[in-house]
Each structure stands twice: as C-alpha cells, then as structure tokens.
Design an enzyme around this catalytic site. Structure first.
Site, mmCIF file in Angstrom:
data_model
loop_
_atom_site.group_PDB
_atom_site.id
_atom_site.type_symbol
_atom_site.label_atom_id
_atom_site.label_comp_id
_atom_site.label_asym_id
_atom_site.label_seq_id
_atom_site.Cartn_x
_atom_site.Cartn_y
_atom_site.Cartn_z
ATOM 1 N N LYS A 173 47.385 47.043 30.781
ATOM 2 C CA LYS A 173 46.409 47.872 31.486
ATOM 3 C C LYS A 173 45.504 46.959 32.280
ATOM 4 O O LYS A 173 45.018 45.943 31.749
ATOM 5 C CB LYS A 173 45.575 48.675 30.447
ATOM 6 N N THR B 89 32.302 51.908 35.346
ATOM 7 C CA THR B 89 32.021 50.469 35.242
ATOM 8 C C THR B 89 30.525 50.209 35.436
ATOM 9 O O THR B 89 29.895 49.476 34.664
ATOM 10 C CB THR B 89 32.857 49.666 36.256
ATOM 11 N N GLY C 248 42.280 50.715 39.836
ATOM 12 C CA GLY C 248 41.639 50.077 40.988
ATOM 13 C C GLY C 248 40.946 48.780 40.634
ATOM 14 O O GLY C 248 40.772 48.432 39.471
ATOM 15 N N ASP C 249 40.565 48.052 41.653
ATOM 16 C CA ASP C 249 39.718 46.854 41.568
ATOM 17 C C ASP C 249 39.219 46.658 43.010
ATOM 18 O O ASP C 249 39.201 47.627 43.788
ATOM 19 C CB ASP C 249 40.522 45.643 41.035
ATOM 20 N N LYS D 45 47.216 42.673 35.245
ATOM 21 C CA LYS D 45 46.479 42.760 36.516
ATOM 22 C C LYS D 45 47.471 42.598 37.640
ATOM 23 O O LYS D 45 48.525 41.987 37.465
ATOM 24 C CB LYS D 45 45.445 41.635 36.594
HETATM 25 P P1 NDP Z 1 34.936 47.254 45.726
HETATM 26 O O1 NDP Z 1 36.073 46.880 46.596
HETATM 27 O O2 NDP Z 1 34.556 48.667 45.561
HETATM 28 O O3 NDP Z 1 33.611 46.465 46.190
HETATM 29 C C1 NDP Z 1 33.595 45.089 46.231
HETATM 30 C C2 NDP Z 1 32.240 44.636 46.739
HETATM 31 O O4 NDP Z 1 32.138 43.221 46.584
HETATM 32 C C3 NDP Z 1 32.040 44.900 48.217
HETATM 33 O O5 NDP Z 1 30.679 45.081 48.481
HETATM 34 C C4 NDP Z 1 32.559 43.621 48.848
HETATM 35 O O6 NDP Z 1 32.054 43.357 50.128
HETATM 36 C C5 NDP Z 1 32.080 42.594 47.863
HETATM 37 N N1 NDP Z 1 32.988 41.439 47.892
HETATM 38 C C6 NDP Z 1 34.334 41.471 47.695
HETATM 39 N N2 NDP Z 1 34.869 40.243 47.817
HETATM 40 C C7 NDP Z 1 33.843 39.441 48.104
HETATM 41 C C8 NDP Z 1 33.742 38.064 48.357
HETATM 42 N N3 NDP Z 1 34.835 37.264 48.324
HETATM 43 N N4 NDP Z 1 32.508 37.561 48.598
HETATM 44 C C9 NDP Z 1 31.406 38.367 48.617
HETATM 45 N N5 NDP Z 1 31.445 39.683 48.397
HETATM 46 C C10 NDP Z 1 32.632 40.208 48.148
HETATM 47 O O7 NDP Z 1 35.260 46.584 44.311
HETATM 48 P P2 NDP Z 1 34.661 46.928 42.874
HETATM 49 O O8 NDP Z 1 33.233 47.338 42.988
HETATM 50 O O9 NDP Z 1 35.618 47.801 42.197
HETATM 51 O O10 NDP Z 1 34.756 45.507 42.162
HETATM 52 C C11 NDP Z 1 33.679 44.566 42.164
HETATM 53 C C12 NDP Z 1 33.876 43.579 41.025
HETATM 54 O O11 NDP Z 1 33.870 44.308 39.784
HETATM 55 C C13 NDP Z 1 35.174 42.796 41.026
HETATM 56 O O12 NDP Z 1 34.940 41.517 40.472
HETATM 57 C C14 NDP Z 1 36.069 43.584 40.081
HETATM 58 O O13 NDP Z 1 37.088 42.785 39.528
HETATM 59 C C15 NDP Z 1 35.043 44.004 39.036
HETATM 60 N N6 NDP Z 1 35.388 45.153 38.216
HETATM 61 C C16 NDP Z 1 35.725 46.343 38.762
HETATM 62 C C17 NDP Z 1 36.013 47.437 37.949
HETATM 63 C C18 NDP Z 1 36.314 48.783 38.490
HETATM 64 O O14 NDP Z 1 36.477 49.702 37.691
HETATM 65 N N7 NDP Z 1 36.371 48.983 39.787
HETATM 66 C C19 NDP Z 1 36.010 47.296 36.486
HETATM 67 C C20 NDP Z 1 35.556 46.027 36.006
HETATM 68 C C21 NDP Z 1 35.281 44.989 36.866
HETATM 69 P P3 NDP Z 1 32.976 43.647 51.434
HETATM 70 O O15 NDP Z 1 32.988 45.134 51.561
HETATM 71 O O16 NDP Z 1 32.278 42.938 52.526
HETATM 72 O O17 NDP Z 1 34.317 43.075 51.111
HETATM 73 O O1 2IT Z 2 38.582 44.620 35.898
HETATM 74 C C1 2IT Z 2 38.754 45.761 35.413
HETATM 75 O O2 2IT Z 2 38.537 45.994 34.225
HETATM 76 C C2 2IT Z 2 39.204 46.824 36.299
HETATM 77 N N1 2IT Z 2 39.374 46.593 37.495
HETATM 78 C C3 2IT Z 2 39.501 48.185 35.756
HETATM 79 C C4 2IT Z 2 40.865 48.231 35.131
HETATM 80 C C5 2IT Z 2 41.360 49.587 34.712
HETATM 81 O O3 2IT Z 2 42.519 49.641 34.287
HETATM 82 O O4 2IT Z 2 40.630 50.581 34.788
#
Ligand code: NDP
Ligand code: 2IT
Length: 449
Positions: free
Chosen positions: A93, A212, A168-169, A129
């Site tokens: 997952k 999250t 998603g991520d 992943k």
């Molecule tokens: P989104 O794509 O929704 O948003 C990502 C955000 O981070 C955007 O504002 C983006 O800016 C910015 N960003 C991405 N890459 C970079 C970079 N290289 N440098 C600076 N800013 C950056 O992603 P999420 O909100 O889903 O994910 C954010 C983080 O949270 C990640 O690390 C992800 O692995 C983690 N995460 C996500 C989960 C989820 O359920 N979605 C669960 C647990 C962890 P821009 O639009 O300019 O690219």
């Molecule tokens: O980093 C993470 O935990 C996620 N992007 C969510 C993973 C998931 O299966 O919901």
C-alpha cells in the site's frame, strides 16, 4: 546517534554500495537502521533470521515505459515505477508520485518509509510506492488522461485489491486517480478497490481528501498536549506547500484556533501576519491549478517572495513542512529554533534532512517524523479499502473519529518505544522501532520470505 554497531555500520555501507546514486534511499535507510540498532541486543532473533538484510531489499521492483501522445500528436515517453517493498503484514500500500524529479531512489525511500508508516497505523497494510517522472504541470486534462491510461495499462498487471493498492501523492490527486481507475476497469471489467483516494461517486471514502492534513494536526496536537506545550489555539503556524496535505492541515489548524501565516509552492512563498485565506488557496491550487504567487493579487495584505525555502525564515511557533523531501536543511532548522519554534510536524515525507532533524532534537523542539505524523492519509486509505470490501460507506464523522484515534495511538506507541529504549521524547527513534517490531515479527513468523 552516538555509536552505531559494527553490524549496522556495515549493513549501511553495503546498502550504499549496492544501491549507487540512490541518495534519498541511503538517507532514509541510515536513519531507520541506526534507530533499529538500539533493539538488536534485546532481539537476537532479528539477527538469527537476517531480518534487517531482508528488510532493506524490496520484494519486487517494476520499472516500465509509459508512451503517450500529446495534444500536438507527438509521442512522448516517461518512465514508470512500482516498488513492492514489503508485504509481511498485508497487501502493498502506498501512493503514486508524478513529478519530473522521480527516480528509483526516490520511490525506494518513499516505499521504505511506507512499510513502517503503514505498520504504525495498526492496520493490515504492507509497504509500496510508485510513480513516474511525468510532469502534470502545464499539461491539458486530455494529456493527463492519456498518460494515466498508458501508465495503468502496464501497472494493472501488478496490482489488485488484495495484492497492491496504490493511491495519490505529489502530482496525483482525484483527477489522476479517476483516469487510472477508469482504465483499470476497462481492461479488467472489475469494479474493485484497487486504488484509494477515489471519487465519492465511485467508491471513495469521505475524509480521505482531508485525512493527511487533519491527521498531521491531530498528531501534533497530541504531541504538544502530552509534553505540556499547549495547543494550536493562538499560535502562528507556517505550512510549506499548498497541495493536498498543506491545504487540509491549514483547515484543521484554523478550526483549532491557530493562524497560518505562510504557505508556499515550488516557486515561492506567501506571507500574511493576519492569516492566509484558505478559500483563495483552494480556488487557485485545486480549481485553477495556478501558482501561489497569484494570491497577492487578491489579498493586498500578503507578500510574495521568490524561492520556496525562504519560508523557514518566517517566525512561527509551529512548523508543518508539507511539500517535499529535504526542504528543511540544517540552517533552516537553526533559524526556526532561533525564532522560537516549539514543534515541527512532518506533513511531507522526510522534509527535514538528517542534520536538520538533529538540530530540532538537540534543541528540545518537539519533532513528529513523517512516518508517524503524516500516516493519517494512508490510514484512511486502509479504511477506504475496508468500506470497499464491505460495499458500505461510512459517514465523515465516523471516519474522522477513527482517524483521530489512530493518530493518537501512533503518537502513544512512538512515545512508548522511545522511552523503553532510553530515548524519551525522541519520536524519530520511537516511530522507527514501534513500526518495525510488528513487521519483523510477521517476517519471522512467515519463514524465508
Ligand atoms: P500535492 O501535489 O498536492 O502538493 C505538493 C505541494 O508541494 C505543492 O504545493 C508543490 O508545489 C510543492 N512541491 C512539490 N515538489 C516540490 C519541490 N521539489 N520543491 C518545493 N515544493 C514542492 O502533493 P501532496 O500534498 O499530496 O504531498 C505533499 C507531501 O506530503 C509529499 O512529501 C507527499 O509524499 C506527502 N504525503 C502525502 C500524502 C497524501 O495523502 N497525499 C500522505 C502522506 C504524505 P508546486 O505546485 O509548485 O509543484
Ligand atoms: O505517503 C503516503 O503515505 C501517501 N502518499 C498516501 C498513501 C496511500 O496509500 O494513501
């Protein structure tokens, strides 16, 4: 950490030599293995069963070509990945990331962290992943759909509701999940929960979108409460990023009486001492897919600064890095400490470098590591899987209450393990150990797998 054993030092050396160039994987593995070093004396069975040697090796890595045709009729090619890291406690997952920086090392670090994160949720999910170096930015919906269909044409051979369930991520939200789900169904004829984060009209769970960010805030709230450091009420909060995690962290911080004074995207950050208006951020980022710089055209009290890392110069009591890995370096961490930061909760995966993490730990800043603090997303993904299996939909309140319980439990388990092994208050060590023990037990019970 003070003294790493010869066994673990050699394991780390071998891992680096064998996985050349995968710097993010080296970083995550070093932190985790150094924590696990602390429990080896009490658990000789880990050595006897070569658990660590197996743990650092993915069960399977799939890498594939993703050809698709752009709006001009030109053939484009990207690279796809799925790392099925560990299925000891349940089906693989973990999310899919679409970002131009994606490579095998990044997907492996994320998959490796995911094993322990998923174990910490207390739910039966293994770690995986995937993703691609495809950049959704600037692409039309049509191009994103063609890419997603091609990606799933290969990925569908490797996933299944009881095998591997992606989500998603970064760069993968509701739109991408919808296109991929549609393609899977078209190819297999099956309506089953092979992805989470689905739309509410076709099997998604209420509160997955929020999970999250909300979970992150529940975790930090519990960490502060249990350390007698107050709560979010009246505190200034800086949240990096302006994507899924950042937006719903903002929402919950605001519900709890905090003020989010800065947010960012990869180009720069916005600052408003009176608080960032979340409706505007949602409109710009979720609906119009525009840059965060547009915000200051609508809110004259806010300022925009080029460069995303400057956000850590903004004074705050609580920092929630929620953009990407290694976005807080040692210098930024020192600045946060100097400015009076009390608590850091990692919304992103590994946003603090190893040096930055040490600055926080040594300065007595409460530090919630990503695999614990951001586990709410995958936890609700697992609840989505349960609902899909039952063919039932739970209410928002029910899912949110379960999420809160899970986050408090993750905090308590991490705190307990840290204390048990002599590092009271170090939730990095605590989360690594608490997450690992269950995985190790399952691996040993299942024999040579
Ligand atoms: P989104 O794509 O929704 O948003 C990502 C955000 O981070 C955007 O504002 C983006 O800016 C910015 N960003 C991405 N890459 C970079 C970079 N290289 N440098 C600076 N800013 C950056 O992603 P999420 O909100 O889903 O994910 C954010 C983080 O949270 C990640 O690390 C992800 O692995 C983690 N995460 C996500 C989960 C989820 O359920 N979605 C669960 C647990 C962890 P821009 O639009 O300019 O690219
Ligand atoms: O980093 C993470 O935990 C996620 N992007 C969510 C993973 C998931 O299966 O919901």
């Amino acid at each position: 950490m003070a003294s790493t054993s010869k066994y673990v030092s050699e394991l780390i050396e071998k891992l680096i030599a064998k996985n050349k160039g995968e710097s993010e994987f080296h970083q995550a593995a070093t932190e985790i293995l150094e924590s696990l070093d602390l429990i080896l004396d009490k658990h000789p069975e880990y050595l006897e069963n070569s658990v660590l040697e197996r743990f650092v090796e993915p069960e399977r890595v799939v890498m594939f070509r993703v050809p698709w045709v752009d709006d001009k009729g030109k053939m484009q090619v990207n690279r796809g990945f799925r790392v099925q890291f560990n299925s000891a406690i349940g089906p693989y997952k973990g999310g899919l990331r679409f970002h131009p920086s994606v490579n095998l090392g990044i997907i492996k670090f994320l998959g490796f962290e995911q094993i322990l994160k998923n174990s910490l949720t207390g739910l039966a999910i293994g770690g995986g992943k995937g993703g691609s170096d495809f950049d959704p930015k600037g692409k039309s919906d049509n191009e994103v759909m063609h890419f997603c269909q091609s990606f799933m044409t290969e990925l569908h051979k490797h996933i299944g509701a009881d095998v591997d369930v992606p989500a998603g991520d970064i760069g993968v939200g509701g739109r991408e999940i919808g296109y991929m789900y549609g393609q899977y169904k078209r190819m297999t004829g099956l309506s089953v929960g092979i992805l989470t984060g689905k739309g509410l009209s076709y099997g998604g769970s209420l509160a997955r979108t929020e999970a999250t960010g909300y979970g992150l805030v529940y975790f930090v709230e519990e960490m502060m409460r249990s350390n007698h450091k107050g709560d979010f009420n009246g505190k200034n909060v800086v949240i990096s990023g302006s994507g899924n995690v950042a937006i719903y962290a903002h929402q919950k911080v605001t519900d709890l009486g905090g003020t989010v004074v800065a947010m960012s995207d990869s180009a720069g950050y916005i600052y408003d001492p009176k608080g960032i208006n979340l409706d505007t951020v949602k409109q710009l980022k979720e609906v119009e897919r525009k840059r965060i710089s547009e915000y200051v055209k609508i809110h004259k009290s806010a300022t925009y600064t080029e460069g995303c890392f400057g956000i850590w110069n903004v004074p705050c009591e609580i920092a929630l890095p929620s953009a990407t890995q290694n976005e807080i370096d040692e210098q930024s961490a020192k600045t946060l400490v100097k400015n009076g930061c009390l608590a850091v909760g990692e919304g992103a995966n590994m946003p603090a470098t190893l040096d930055a993490t040490n600055v926080f730990l040594k300065s007595g800043v409460l530090f919630g590591p990503g695999k614990a603090a951001n586990a709410g997303g995958v936890a609700v993904s697992a609840l989505e899987m349960s609902q899909n299996s039952q063919r039932l939909d739970w209410t928002f309140e029910k899912v949110d209450a379960k999420l809160k319980d899970i986050m408090i439990n993750i905090f308590n388990e991490s705190a307990k393990a840290a204390k048990e092994y002599g590092h009271d208050g170090n939730y990095v060590i605590g989360a690594n150990i608490a997450g690992f023990k269950k995985v190790a037990e399952a691996m040993i019970a299942q024999g040579a797998v």
